[in-house]
Motif scaffolding. Structure first.
Motif, PDB file in Angstrom:
ATOM      1  N   LEU A  89      33.767  20.641   4.517  1.00  0.00           N
ATOM      2  CA  LEU A  89      32.727  21.584   4.092  1.00  0.00           C
ATOM      3  C   LEU A  89      31.520  21.471   5.000  1.00  0.00           C
ATOM      4  O   LEU A  89      31.385  20.515   5.774  1.00  0.00           O
ATOM      5  CB  LEU A  89      32.319  21.306   2.645  1.00  0.00           C
ATOM      6  CG  LEU A  89      31.782  19.899   2.322  1.00  0.00           C
ATOM      7  CD1 LEU A  89      30.255  19.844   2.457  1.00  0.00           C
ATOM      8  CD2 LEU A  89      32.179  19.469   0.920  1.00  0.00           C
ATOM      9  N   ASN A  90      30.661  22.474   4.918  1.00  0.00           N
ATOM     10  CA  ASN A  90      29.348  22.364   5.548  1.00  0.00           C
ATOM     11  C   ASN A  90      28.286  22.619   4.487  1.00  0.00           C
ATOM     12  O   ASN A  90      28.498  23.387   3.545  1.00  0.00           O
ATOM     13  CB  ASN A  90      29.187  23.334   6.720  1.00  0.00           C
ATOM     14  CG  ASN A  90      29.158  24.783   6.282  1.00  0.00           C
ATOM     15  OD1 ASN A  90      30.165  25.311   5.815  1.00  0.00           O
ATOM     16  ND2 ASN A  90      28.016  25.444   6.443  1.00  0.00           N
ATOM     17  N   ARG A 100      36.915  25.663  12.636  1.00  0.00           N
ATOM     18  CA  ARG A 100      38.048  24.741  12.597  1.00  0.00           C
ATOM     19  C   ARG A 100      37.533  23.333  12.870  1.00  0.00           C
ATOM     20  O   ARG A 100      36.913  23.085  13.911  1.00  0.00           O
ATOM     21  CB  ARG A 100      39.094  25.106  13.648  1.00  0.00           C
ATOM     22  CG  ARG A 100      40.289  24.113  13.677  1.00  0.00           C
ATOM     23  CD  ARG A 100      41.189  24.307  14.889  1.00  0.00           C
ATOM     24  NE  ARG A 100      41.868  25.583  14.859  1.00  0.00           N
ATOM     25  CZ  ARG A 100      41.694  26.545  15.758  1.00  0.00           C
ATOM     26  NH1 ARG A 100      40.822  26.364  16.754  1.00  0.00           N
ATOM     27  NH2 ARG A 100      42.354  27.668  15.674  1.00  0.00           N
ATOM     28  N   ILE A 121      34.140  31.680  10.925  1.00  0.00           N
ATOM     29  CA  ILE A 121      35.224  30.736  10.649  1.00  0.00           C
ATOM     30  C   ILE A 121      35.000  29.491  11.496  1.00  0.00           C
ATOM     31  O   ILE A 121      34.575  29.591  12.649  1.00  0.00           O
ATOM     32  CB  ILE A 121      36.602  31.345  10.988  1.00  0.00           C
ATOM     33  CG1 ILE A 121      36.817  32.671  10.250  1.00  0.00           C
ATOM     34  CG2 ILE A 121      37.727  30.363  10.660  1.00  0.00           C
ATOM     35  CD1 ILE A 121      36.889  32.536   8.763  1.00  0.00           C
ATOM     36  N   ASN A 125      25.394  25.887   2.715  1.00  0.00           N
ATOM     37  CA  ASN A 125      26.220  27.037   3.064  1.00  0.00           C
ATOM     38  C   ASN A 125      26.132  28.049   1.928  1.00  0.00           C
ATOM     39  O   ASN A 125      26.588  27.744   0.820  1.00  0.00           O
ATOM     40  CB  ASN A 125      27.672  26.606   3.271  1.00  0.00           C
ATOM     41  CG  ASN A 125      28.539  27.717   3.830  1.00  0.00           C
ATOM     42  OD1 ASN A 125      28.034  28.688   4.402  1.00  0.00           O
ATOM     43  ND2 ASN A 125      29.846  27.577   3.660  1.00  0.00           N
ATOM     44  N   HIS A 170      38.477  17.889   1.614  1.00  0.00           N
ATOM     45  CA  HIS A 170      37.085  18.259   1.309  1.00  0.00           C
ATOM     46  C   HIS A 170      36.264  18.530   2.570  1.00  0.00           C
ATOM     47  O   HIS A 170      35.175  17.977   2.750  1.00  0.00           O
ATOM     48  CB  HIS A 170      36.426  17.183   0.445  1.00  0.00           C
ATOM     49  CG  HIS A 170      37.095  16.989  -0.876  1.00  0.00           C
ATOM     50  ND1 HIS A 170      37.765  15.843  -1.194  1.00  0.00           N
ATOM     51  CD2 HIS A 170      37.229  17.815  -1.961  1.00  0.00           C
ATOM     52  CE1 HIS A 170      38.266  15.946  -2.409  1.00  0.00           C
ATOM     53  NE2 HIS A 170      37.972  17.135  -2.893  1.00  0.00           N
ATOM     54  N   GLU A 183      37.657  26.441   7.574  1.00  0.00           N
ATOM     55  CA  GLU A 183      36.804  26.879   6.465  1.00  0.00           C
ATOM     56  C   GLU A 183      35.875  27.995   6.934  1.00  0.00           C
ATOM     57  O   GLU A 183      35.828  28.324   8.130  1.00  0.00           O
ATOM     58  CB  GLU A 183      35.980  25.695   5.935  1.00  0.00           C
ATOM     59  CG  GLU A 183      36.794  24.580   5.320  1.00  0.00           C
ATOM     60  CD  GLU A 183      37.471  24.942   4.034  1.00  0.00           C
ATOM     61  OE1 GLU A 183      37.060  25.962   3.427  1.00  0.00           O
ATOM     62  OE2 GLU A 183      38.412  24.237   3.635  1.00  0.00           O
ATOM     63  N   LYS A 184      35.114  28.556   6.000  1.00  0.00           N
ATOM     64  CA  LYS A 184      34.162  29.640   6.299  1.00  0.00           C
ATOM     65  C   LYS A 184      32.740  29.133   6.138  1.00  0.00           C
ATOM     66  O   LYS A 184      32.468  28.235   5.350  1.00  0.00           O
ATOM     67  CB  LYS A 184      34.387  30.834   5.375  1.00  0.00           C
ATOM     68  CG  LYS A 184      35.692  31.572   5.589  1.00  0.00           C
ATOM     69  CD  LYS A 184      35.784  32.759   4.640  1.00  0.00           C
ATOM     70  CE  LYS A 184      37.090  33.507   4.832  1.00  0.00           C
ATOM     71  NZ  LYS A 184      37.201  34.692   3.910  1.00  0.00           N
ATOM     72  N   LYS A 234      41.559  21.386   9.634  1.00  0.00           N
ATOM     73  CA  LYS A 234      41.412  22.348   8.542  1.00  0.00           C
ATOM     74  C   LYS A 234      40.429  23.422   8.966  1.00  0.00           C
ATOM     75  O   LYS A 234      39.538  23.185   9.792  1.00  0.00           O
ATOM     76  CB  LYS A 234      40.924  21.666   7.260  1.00  0.00           C
ATOM     77  CG  LYS A 234      41.991  20.913   6.479  1.00  0.00           C
ATOM     78  CD  LYS A 234      41.477  20.420   5.148  1.00  0.00           C
ATOM     79  CE  LYS A 234      42.568  19.705   4.359  1.00  0.00           C
ATOM     80  NZ  LYS A 234      43.624  20.655   3.930  1.00  0.00           N
TER      81      LYS A 234
END
Length: 385
Positions: free
Chosen positions: A290-291, A364, A362, A294, A288, A379-380, A377
């Motif tokens: 996340l930001n 990391r 992107i 967003n 999980h 994420e975008k 992980k």
């Protein structure tokens, strides 16, 4: 030695070092009234579905009021004793009947102010309706010294024809280890269940009604339920809300489902479920990532779940353009009390303090524990201007 030839003459129960004094509280907790009646004058009857108010005070061994006692009292109200039988496991063991008093009508905590306290509760529908004496058990402390008390001058039985009547089950919130845990999160092999419960009339933990126990079921194993009646504790000065804390041990790695069923004092039930992932602590894991928010304009925070509770974790967040150019690196060390990180803030500026253009980026997120193990992980995120 002079007990004759009886085979039990050498039997004894060791309750502690005979050279040490038992650590019993020196102060006493006294019941003043039950529903406005002094138990020394008239014994009131606690009936199912009735509201009960009990008042009392603290005193020393000489009977003097402890007017400087400000702390917390933990009262437990028990239903009448009931008979149980030994199992008679061995061929030569007889089946014996014994008496036990463990059905809790109410268990909570109340504030003590200047030596006096008061608490209320609603009696569960599941009490034994026969009339006999129950028991009040008290423990109190104020951080410096403590007190105890027992009162058997309380009559329990019957049902109040004018008692409460509702059809709504309790409200349930489930967490593991900490109250920031979210459904589907990561934990270790020995998580602590935290269940926050609320009902307008109170939670049923008396344990008399068949099927009305406070029950947890792991992975649908209904044939092996976990009875949590004794793990429930009411909140301070409230009979309506409280929590359950229960420590699981050595759960298998992988996906699990936990179901909790709770009954209120009028035998309305509610059920809640929680899914979680158990990972071995030695193998650091991330879930999980996340930001939030967003997309964002001027500020966002990065969050993640992990399986490294109670350690310091080094976190690195690298933000890159879609083409792979590194524009921002964030380093932070987080002391983890649970399995969900606190937010790591970012203001949308690059490493030179300039505003980044709107668009998709992107990132990391990489973590490292004190043993040097890492996990990461990608994420975008989206910046709006």
């Amino acid at each position: 030695n002079a007990a004759g030839s009886n085979s039990n003459k050498r039997s004894f129960t060791l309750i502690g070092d005979p050279g040490l004094k038992i650590a019993m509280p020196n102060m006493q907790v006294i019941t003043d009234s039950i529903n406005g009646l002094s138990p020394t004058v008239e014994i009131d009857t606690i009936r199912a579905l009735s509201k009960v108010t009990i008042k009392g005070h603290m005193e020393d061994r000489s009977g003097n009021l402890l007017s400087n006692f400000n702390g917390v009292v933990y009262p437990t109200v028990f239903d009448k004793p009931k008979d149980q039988q030994t199992l008679g496991n061995d061929t030569e063991s007889p089946v014996l009947t014994y008496e036990i008093q463990q059905s809790r009508v109410y268990s909570g905590k109340a504030s003590v102010t200047n030596g006096y306290f008061e608490f209320s509760f609603i009696v569960p529908k599941d009490i034994n309706y026969s009339f006999d004496f129950g028991r009040l058990s008290y423990y109190a402390e104020n951080g410096s010294y403590d007190a105890m008390g027992v009162d058997t001058r309380v009559y329990v039985g019957g049902i109040d024809p004018n008692g409460i009547n509702d059809s709504q089950g309790p409200q349930i919130e489930l967490f593991l280890n900490e109250e920031t845990f979210v459904d589907g999160g990561v934990t270790n092999e020995s998580p602590i269940l935290i269940a926050k419960l609320f009902d307008e009339n109170g939670i049923n933990t008396v344990g008399n009604g068949i099927g009305h126990d406070l029950i947890a079921t792991l992975d649908g194993e209904t044939g092996d339920p976990i009875v949590l009646n004794d793990y429930y504790s009411a909140d301070l000065d409230s009979y309506q809300s409280g929590e359950v804390r229960y420590n699981f041990n050595d759960l298998e790695p992988g996906n699990h489902t936990l179901a909790l069923k709770v009954w209120d004092v009028n035998n309305n039930s509610s059920e809640a479920t929680l899914e979680f992932i158990v990972t071995e602590k030695e193998n650091i894991a991330l879930e999980h990532v996340l930001n939030y928010p967003n997309p964002f304009t001027t500020r966002t925070e990065f969050f993640f779940e992990h399986n490294q509770a109670c350690v310091g974790i080094d976190v690195q967040v690298q933000i890159m353009t879609i083409s792979g150019r590194l524009v921002k690196t964030i380093h932070e060390t987080i002391q983890c009390d649970g399995f969900r990180s606190k937010g790591i803030p970012w203001d949308g500026l690059d490493d030179f303090g300039d505003q980044l253009a709107k668009g998709t980026y992107i990132y990391r997120l990489k973590v490292r524990n004190p043993d040097g193990e890492t996990a990461e992980k990608m994420e975008k995120l989206v910046i709006l201007r």
